[in-house]
Design a protein around this motif. Structure first.
Motif, mmCIF file in Angstrom:
data_model
loop_
_atom_site.group_PDB
_atom_site.id
_atom_site.type_symbol
_atom_site.label_atom_id
_atom_site.label_comp_id
_atom_site.label_asym_id
_atom_site.label_seq_id
_atom_site.Cartn_x
_atom_site.Cartn_y
_atom_site.Cartn_z
ATOM 1 N N THR A 81 0.828 -1.094 -0.007
ATOM 2 C CA THR A 81 -0.022 -0.013 -0.039
ATOM 3 C C THR A 81 0.772 1.281 -0.047
ATOM 4 O OG1 THR A 81 -1.440 -1.035 1.338
ATOM 5 C CG2 THR A 81 -1.722 1.115 1.247
ATOM 6 N N VAL A 82 0.364 2.257 -0.638
ATOM 7 C CA VAL A 82 1.044 3.628 -0.904
ATOM 8 C C VAL A 82 0.499 4.369 0.512
ATOM 9 C CG1 VAL A 82 1.268 5.645 -1.668
ATOM 10 C CG2 VAL A 82 1.418 3.847 -3.218
ATOM 11 N N GLY A 83 1.444 4.605 1.642
ATOM 12 C CA GLY A 83 0.968 4.972 2.953
ATOM 13 C C GLY A 83 1.682 6.107 3.057
ATOM 14 N N GLU A 84 2.066 6.677 4.437
ATOM 15 C CA GLU A 84 2.771 7.667 4.920
ATOM 16 C C GLU A 84 4.081 7.861 4.020
ATOM 17 O OE1 GLU A 84 1.570 5.140 6.757
ATOM 18 O OE2 GLU A 84 0.600 5.801 8.577
ATOM 19 N N THR A 85 4.570 9.052 3.887
ATOM 20 C CA THR A 85 5.840 9.321 3.362
ATOM 21 C C THR A 85 7.027 8.532 4.029
ATOM 22 O OG1 THR A 85 5.346 11.540 2.488
ATOM 23 C CG2 THR A 85 7.626 10.948 2.657
ATOM 24 N N GLU A 86 6.743 8.429 5.474
ATOM 25 C CA GLU A 86 7.885 8.082 6.102
ATOM 26 C C GLU A 86 8.037 6.253 5.701
ATOM 27 O OE1 GLU A 86 6.701 11.511 7.941
ATOM 28 O OE2 GLU A 86 5.451 9.982 7.355
#
Length: 359
Positions: A338-343
């Motif tokens: 999944t594309v999540g938080e930048t971190e």
């Protein structure tokens, strides 16, 4: 006491268990969950307030007809109320569709690999799955799917974008496919990730449904709208199909909290589009980063990426977990991330780079 067990349906034997994305370990090294295609943002503005206000009605049954939500959806998509049905997420509506169309001796066609609930809900109904392999590029082979239709076929799923590969089928090929499907076979366009599409050649299923009585469109509030924990999805279909869905729905299945949250989310569309836009930008960054490392990544129009890793799948997933992110492995095939938080995306890219160098 007799050792004889109650008689259960033979179709239930051997049904695979749905495997949800592994959660982040509480108190452990894993900090980010990239295994369930959830929206990393909190609920949209106004949703928390709406849900909090509805908490005082817990002692009452929800509106079984989902009247407020149905009216909102009718206005939003420009469709008659009689063409709408709701359910417990789009997967719940998908199961209702199979219940309404398919039983023992019938066939349900879908691409493979695709959404892993399809074989489960098909087998529960007693129907037979007809799995049509994806192309070498991990895209639906619509010509092969059309060729697979027989007089026993009752329903065809087209997952667009496809889960877990993120790939899409475009307008010309989809319309050509629909032209080949017999009028008495239902085609379900599963568009759980519709909001993330940026390819102008991918058609909106709602526009296709308008002139095709055998097309049904599935949508959900679980992904872009960030209501995965409340379980509310819906279908748009012509009246006979929508009416059948309402008949097969579990009474009071969609809670009042879910209904109110969905209405509030629809009314916060400007904020939604901004969040989705940010995730699409992150998706581009992740895909570009992986390709720069030498990975072959299918073009994705969803909020996740697919890496075909074959025998290295489990090892890659373990490496990600050791560094603080959980991804979704499909052993022997690949991982969906999944594309999540930048971190979280940064950690994933670093793991992918290191793993690639060791192959």
């Amino acid at each position: 006491m007799s050792e004889t067990s109650p008689k259960l349906r033979a179709e239930l034997a051997g049904i695979p268990t749905y495997k949800p994305g592994k959660p982040a370990a509480a108190g452990g090294p894993v900090a980010y969950k990239l295994s369930s295609n959830e929206n990393p943002y909190p609920p949209l503005p106004g949703v928390m307030e709406t849900v909090t206000a509805a908490v005082s009605t817990f002692n009452r049954y929800p509106d079984m007809a989902c009247t407020g939500l149905m009216n909102e959806l009718s206005d939003r998509f420009g469709v008659p109320l009689s063409h709408l049905a709701t359910g417990t997420g789009s997967v719940g509506v998908a199961q209702q569709l199979i219940q309404a169309t398919s039983g023992p001796g019938d066939e349900v066609i879908y691409a493979w690999r695709s959404f892993e609930a399809y074989p489960i809900i098909t087998q529960i109904s007693g129907a037979r799955s007809v799995q049509v392999p994806l192309t070498a590029g991990d895209v639906h082979d619509l010509d092969a799917m059309a060729d697979a239709i027989t007089d026993r076929t009752r329903l065809v799923f087209v997952c667009n974008p496809n889960n877990p590969t993120g790939t899409v089928v475009r307008r010309a090929e989809l319309e050509r496919f629909l032209d080949r499907v017999p009028a008495d076979v239902l085609v379900v366009l599963d568009e759980a990730y519709r909001e993330f599409i940026r390819d102008p050649e991918v058609p909106d299923g709602v526009e296709l449904y308008r002139s095709r009585p055998n097309v049904c469109v599935l949508r959900t509030f679980s992904k872009a709208y960030g209501l995965a924990g409340l379980r509310v999805g819906f279908a748009i279909a012509h009246e006979p199909v929508a009416a059948a869905l309402r008949k097969t729905a579990v009474p009071f299945g969609v809670s009042q909290l879910a209904q109110e949250a969905a209405i509030a989310s629809l009314r916060a569309e400007d904020e939604l589009l901004g969040r989705v836009g940010s995730l699409v930008c992150e998706r581009t960054r992740v895909v570009d980063g992986l390709r720069a490392q030498g990975w072959t990544v299918p073009e994705t129009q969803a909020n996740f990426v697919w890496l075909r890793l074959g025998e290295h799948t489990v090892a890659f997933a373990q490496a990600c977990e050791q560094h603080g992110v959980v991804v979704r492995p499909f052993p022997g095939e690949g991982v969906r991330v999944t594309v999540g938080e930048t971190e979280a995306n940064d950690i994933f890219l670093k793991v992918a780079e290191s793993f690639r160098k060791e192959l």
